[in-house]
Design a protein around this motif. Structure first.
Motif, PDB file in Angstrom:
ATOM      1  N   SER A 162       0.650  -1.238   0.064  1.00 57.82           N
ATOM      2  CA  SER A 162       0.139   0.199   0.048  1.00 57.82           C
ATOM      3  C   SER A 162       0.864   1.304  -0.119  1.00 57.82           C
ATOM      4  CB  SER A 162      -0.947   0.103   1.107  1.00 57.82           C
ATOM      5  OG  SER A 162      -1.776  -1.008   1.154  1.00 57.82           O
ATOM      6  N   ARG A 163       2.107   1.071   0.901  1.00 61.23           N
ATOM      7  CA  ARG A 163       2.778   2.461   0.929  1.00 61.23           C
ATOM      8  C   ARG A 163       3.556   2.582  -0.649  1.00 61.23           C
ATOM      9  NH1 ARG A 163       4.272   0.200   6.025  1.00 61.23           N
ATOM     10  NH2 ARG A 163       5.821  -0.873   5.278  1.00 61.23           N
ATOM     11  N   LYS A 164       3.952   1.342  -1.204  1.00 61.57           N
ATOM     12  CA  LYS A 164       4.641   1.853  -2.659  1.00 61.57           C
ATOM     13  C   LYS A 164       3.712   2.343  -3.622  1.00 61.57           C
ATOM     14  CE  LYS A 164       7.846  -2.155  -2.300  1.00 61.57           C
ATOM     15  NZ  LYS A 164       9.085  -1.464  -2.536  1.00 61.57           N
ATOM     16  N   ILE A 165       2.275   1.914  -3.506  1.00 60.10           N
ATOM     17  CA  ILE A 165       1.468   2.368  -4.672  1.00 60.10           C
ATOM     18  C   ILE A 165       0.873   3.908  -4.088  1.00 60.10           C
ATOM     19  CG2 ILE A 165      -1.117   2.360  -5.158  1.00 60.10           C
ATOM     20  CD1 ILE A 165       0.531   0.233  -6.296  1.00 60.10           C
ATOM     21  N   ALA A 166       1.008   4.281  -2.827  1.00 57.51           N
ATOM     22  CA  ALA A 166       0.681   5.645  -2.356  1.00 57.51           C
ATOM     23  C   ALA A 166       2.033   6.431  -2.851  1.00 57.51           C
ATOM     24  CB  ALA A 166       0.550   5.726  -0.771  1.00 57.51           C
ATOM     25  N   LYS A 167       3.198   6.049  -2.515  1.00 57.18           N
ATOM     26  CA  LYS A 167       4.374   6.656  -3.025  1.00 57.18           C
ATOM     27  C   LYS A 167       4.423   6.843  -4.576  1.00 57.18           C
ATOM     28  CE  LYS A 167       9.375   6.319  -3.009  1.00 57.18           C
ATOM     29  NZ  LYS A 167      10.569   5.470  -2.374  1.00 57.18           N
ATOM     30  N   LEU A 168       3.877   5.904  -5.408  1.00 58.03           N
ATOM     31  CA  LEU A 168       3.944   6.150  -6.823  1.00 58.03           C
ATOM     32  C   LEU A 168       2.871   7.321  -7.171  1.00 58.03           C
ATOM     33  CD1 LEU A 168       4.779   5.207  -9.646  1.00 58.03           C
ATOM     34  CD2 LEU A 168       2.773   3.457  -9.365  1.00 58.03           C
ATOM     35  N   GLU A 169       1.796   7.166  -6.622  1.00 58.42           N
ATOM     36  CA  GLU A 169       0.758   8.155  -6.833  1.00 58.42           C
ATOM     37  C   GLU A 169       1.310   9.584  -6.449  1.00 58.42           C
ATOM     38  OE1 GLU A 169      -3.486   6.160  -6.061  1.00 58.42           O
ATOM     39  OE2 GLU A 169      -2.254   6.550  -4.300  1.00 58.42           O
ATOM     40  N   GLU A 170       2.031   9.816  -5.303  1.00 60.37           N
ATOM     41  CA  GLU A 170       2.706  10.989  -4.895  1.00 60.37           C
ATOM     42  C   GLU A 170       3.634  11.462  -5.866  1.00 60.37           C
ATOM     43  OE1 GLU A 170       5.306  12.491  -1.079  1.00 60.37           O
ATOM     44  OE2 GLU A 170       4.191  10.668  -0.997  1.00 60.37           O
ATOM     45  N   ARG A 171       4.568  10.480  -6.548  1.00 54.16           N
ATOM     46  CA  ARG A 171       5.466  10.858  -7.427  1.00 54.16           C
ATOM     47  C   ARG A 171       4.632  11.268  -8.976  1.00 54.16           C
ATOM     48  NH1 ARG A 171      10.223   6.498  -7.884  1.00 54.16           N
ATOM     49  NH2 ARG A 171      10.956   8.039  -9.161  1.00 54.16           N
ATOM     50  N   LEU A 172       3.644  10.462  -9.125  1.00 54.18           N
ATOM     51  CA  LEU A 172       3.182  10.912 -10.369  1.00 54.18           C
ATOM     52  C   LEU A 172       2.115  12.336 -10.253  1.00 54.18           C
ATOM     53  CD1 LEU A 172       2.128   7.440 -11.605  1.00 54.18           C
ATOM     54  CD2 LEU A 172       4.093   8.870 -12.406  1.00 54.18           C
ATOM     55  N   GLY A 173       1.794  12.277  -9.041  1.00 53.15           N
ATOM     56  CA  GLY A 173       0.721  13.666  -8.810  1.00 53.15           C
ATOM     57  C   GLY A 173      -0.438  13.351  -9.238  1.00 53.15           C
ATOM     58  N   VAL A 174      -1.043  11.814  -9.186  1.00 54.06           N
ATOM     59  CA  VAL A 174      -2.383  11.817  -9.477  1.00 54.06           C
ATOM     60  C   VAL A 174      -2.782  10.526  -8.642  1.00 54.06           C
ATOM     61  CG1 VAL A 174      -1.851  12.252 -11.983  1.00 54.06           C
ATOM     62  CG2 VAL A 174      -1.456  10.058 -11.260  1.00 54.06           C
ATOM     63  N   THR A 175      -4.274  10.284  -8.838  1.00 53.39           N
ATOM     64  CA  THR A 175      -4.667   9.291  -7.909  1.00 53.39           C
ATOM     65  C   THR A 175      -5.089   8.085  -9.035  1.00 53.39           C
ATOM     66  OG1 THR A 175      -5.778  10.679  -6.462  1.00 53.39           O
ATOM     67  CG2 THR A 175      -6.844   8.476  -6.556  1.00 53.39           C
ATOM     68  N   LEU A 176      -4.420   6.968  -8.707  1.00 58.97           N
ATOM     69  CA  LEU A 176      -4.324   5.795  -9.518  1.00 58.97           C
ATOM     70  C   LEU A 176      -5.693   5.032  -9.354  1.00 58.97           C
ATOM     71  CD1 LEU A 176      -0.741   4.896  -9.448  1.00 58.97           C
ATOM     72  CD2 LEU A 176      -1.900   6.172 -11.359  1.00 58.97           C
ATOM     73  N   PHE A 177      -6.283   4.883  -8.071  1.00 65.01           N
ATOM     74  CA  PHE A 177      -7.319   4.066  -7.515  1.00 65.01           C
ATOM     75  C   PHE A 177      -8.224   4.680  -7.011  1.00 65.01           C
ATOM     76  CE2 PHE A 177      -3.891   0.630  -7.701  1.00 65.01           C
ATOM     77  CZ  PHE A 177      -4.265  -0.096  -8.621  1.00 65.01           C
ATOM     78  N   ALA A 178      -9.491   4.335  -7.309  1.00 59.37           N
ATOM     79  CA  ALA A 178     -10.872   4.961  -6.625  1.00 59.37           C
ATOM     80  C   ALA A 178     -11.055   3.897  -5.688  1.00 59.37           C
ATOM     81  CB  ALA A 178     -11.831   5.378  -7.546  1.00 59.37           C
ATOM     82  N   ARG A 179     -10.734   3.872  -4.290  1.00 58.67           N
ATOM     83  CA  ARG A 179     -10.951   2.949  -3.128  1.00 58.67           C
ATOM     84  C   ARG A 179     -12.506   3.015  -3.013  1.00 58.67           C
ATOM     85  NH1 ARG A 179      -6.123   4.998  -3.480  1.00 58.67           N
ATOM     86  NH2 ARG A 179      -4.237   3.699  -3.138  1.00 58.67           N
ATOM     87  N   GLN A 180     -13.131   1.723  -3.142  1.00 53.95           N
ATOM     88  CA  GLN A 180     -14.642   1.789  -2.864  1.00 53.95           C
ATOM     89  C   GLN A 180     -14.501   0.485  -1.631  1.00 53.95           C
ATOM     90  OE1 GLN A 180     -16.770   3.507  -3.646  1.00 53.95           O
ATOM     91  NE2 GLN A 180     -15.589   4.835  -5.462  1.00 53.95           N
ATOM     92  N   GLY A 181     -14.245   0.911  -0.324  1.00 55.08           N
ATOM     93  CA  GLY A 181     -14.101   0.166   0.602  1.00 55.08           C
ATOM     94  C   GLY A 181     -12.898  -0.791   0.419  1.00 55.08           C
ATOM     95  N   LYS A 182     -12.994  -2.065   0.191  1.00 57.29           N
ATOM     96  CA  LYS A 182     -11.662  -3.004  -0.105  1.00 57.29           C
ATOM     97  C   LYS A 182     -11.555  -3.049  -1.568  1.00 57.29           C
ATOM     98  CE  LYS A 182     -11.878  -5.732   4.088  1.00 57.29           C
ATOM     99  NZ  LYS A 182     -11.975  -7.206   4.656  1.00 57.29           N
ATOM    100  N   ARG A 183     -12.406  -2.455  -2.256  1.00 59.00           N
ATOM    101  CA  ARG A 183     -12.415  -2.699  -3.801  1.00 59.00           C
ATOM    102  C   ARG A 183     -11.449  -1.646  -4.384  1.00 59.00           C
ATOM    103  NH1 ARG A 183     -18.110  -2.354  -5.923  1.00 59.00           N
ATOM    104  NH2 ARG A 183     -16.959  -2.367  -8.110  1.00 59.00           N
ATOM    105  N   LEU A 184     -10.697  -1.931  -5.273  1.00 56.37           N
ATOM    106  CA  LEU A 184      -9.872  -0.894  -5.984  1.00 56.37           C
ATOM    107  C   LEU A 184     -10.384  -0.739  -7.375  1.00 56.37           C
ATOM    108  CD1 LEU A 184      -6.310  -2.165  -4.895  1.00 56.37           C
ATOM    109  CD2 LEU A 184      -7.854   0.013  -3.831  1.00 56.37           C
ATOM    110  N   GLU A 185     -10.745   0.425  -7.710  1.00 55.01           N
ATOM    111  CA  GLU A 185     -11.064   0.648  -9.414  1.00 55.01           C
ATOM    112  C   GLU A 185     -10.124   1.675  -9.820  1.00 55.01           C
ATOM    113  OE1 GLU A 185     -15.299   1.706  -9.360  1.00 55.01           O
ATOM    114  OE2 GLU A 185     -16.027   0.065  -8.754  1.00 55.01           O
ATOM    115  N   LEU A 186      -9.769   1.494 -10.858  1.00 55.98           N
ATOM    116  CA  LEU A 186      -8.935   2.254 -11.670  1.00 55.98           C
ATOM    117  C   LEU A 186      -9.555   3.599 -12.113  1.00 55.98           C
ATOM    118  CD1 LEU A 186      -6.794   0.009 -14.131  1.00 55.98           C
ATOM    119  CD2 LEU A 186      -6.087   1.344 -12.362  1.00 55.98           C
ATOM    120  N   THR A 187      -8.837   4.784 -11.804  1.00 58.40           N
ATOM    121  CA  THR A 187      -9.351   6.051 -12.299  1.00 58.40           C
ATOM    122  C   THR A 187      -8.887   5.968 -13.634  1.00 58.40           C
ATOM    123  OG1 THR A 187      -7.276   6.858 -11.701  1.00 58.40           O
ATOM    124  CG2 THR A 187      -8.941   6.975 -10.267  1.00 58.40           C
TER     125      THR A 187
END
Length: 301
Positions: free
Chosen positions: A32-57
């Motif tokens: 989870s930290r790696k994904i969050a770090k990638l989103e921070e580096r890219l400056g965008v949100t990659l997943f729309a989190r719906q509870g435990k579900r992950l949906e791509l933006t």
């Protein structure tokens, strides 16, 4: 970042951080930290989190496509690197005139790829003078042309001798003529090579020397097309002897006829390459060429 993109792609493909963490052998919090770090580096949100579900933006889908491209490029690079370590040829650019494409190249390419299946062969066709200049300028590694050249800085190795033969349908009236001469081609319906080709210049010069004016019905670059059309339009053609394999003549119902004056069209099919150090790929092709055409002569020039 490229490793993080690969991890991101794995998460997308597994549709679950939990499953992806098991596959990658990484704890779920660390993933989870790696994904969050990638989103921070890219400056965008990659997943729309719906509870435990992950949906791509929308940008997540774009990033996933890019991640796949990077994965494929890396795999290709590692494969190429592996071949380089093994000393196999990497990439060879071969220039060939249209005539040699239809006569000399098929057996040569088959032999080369059979011996070096991992090689990458890029084939470019063109007119003879274009092939010569491209090899001389280093744009092509080697070239095969239907004539000899003494271009400075090039090595020219004759592979075999060839000449033109008169080809007609088996039922053509010329097949009944006991001793054919060039005069029999005056006003004769014929299919010739397109203007600007080496073969066309050679035949035009031959006709001019003999005072012959053929009835030109078609001008075509393809040997195969000429062979197929001969019976249909009841015409004749001048084709290189090397192309006229017995099985081709038999299957097409064609006859290859000799005219003494056509001996003037004798020419050498040659392999050309720059005079100097060659790449491993070029050296390997020269070696295979010598094996396929063992009767080749010594280099000209």
């Amino acid at each position: 970042m490229f490793d993080d993109l690969d991890i991101f792609a794995t998460v997308v493909e597994q549709s679950s951080l939990n499953r992806a963490s098991r596959l990658l052998n990484v704890s779920q919090p660390a993933l989870s930290r790696k994904i969050a770090k990638l989103e921070e580096r890219l400056g965008v949100t990659l997943f729309a989190r719906q509870g435990k579900r992950l949906e791509l933006t929308e940008v997540g889908r774009l990033t996933y496509t890019y991640a796949l491209e990077q994965r494929q490029q890396r795999a290709k690079f590692l494969e190429t690197l592996s071949r380089f370590r093994q000393g196999e040829p990497l990439l060879l650019t071969l220039g060939a005139s249209l005539t040699t494409l239809q006569t000399t190249l098929p057996p040569l390419v088959h032999a080369y790829m059979d011996k070096y299946p991992a090689a990458e062969l890029k084939l470019i066709t063109g007119k003879t003078h274009e092939i010569v200049s491209s090899v001389a300028e280093g744009r092509y590694d080697v070239g095969i042309i239907a004539s000899a050249t003494r271009e400075p800085g090039l090595r020219c190795i004759p592979l075999f001798e060839d000449q033109l033969r008169l080809v007609v349908a088996g039922h053509h009236p010329l097949t009944a003529v006991p001793a054919l001469t060039m005069e029999h081609l005056h006003r004769q319906p014929m299919i010739l090579f397109s203007k600007g080709t080496w073969y066309r210049r050679m035949t035009d010069e031959l006709f001019q020397r003999s005072g012959i004016e053929p009835d030109v019905r078609m001008e075509i670059d393809s040997f195969e097309a000429i062979v197929r059309l001969l019976p249909t339009i009841k015409a004749a053609a001048l084709l290189p002897k090397s192309y006229l394999r017995p099985e081709l003549l038999t299957s097409g119902g064609l006859a290859s006829l000799h005219i003494k004056e056509l001996e003037q069209t004798q020419r050498s099919t040659c392999l050309i390459y720059r005079d100097g150090p060659l790449s491993a790929a070029a050296r390997s092709l020269v070696q295979v060429t010598e094996e396929v055409f063992p009767g080749g002569s010594r280099p000209l020039g």
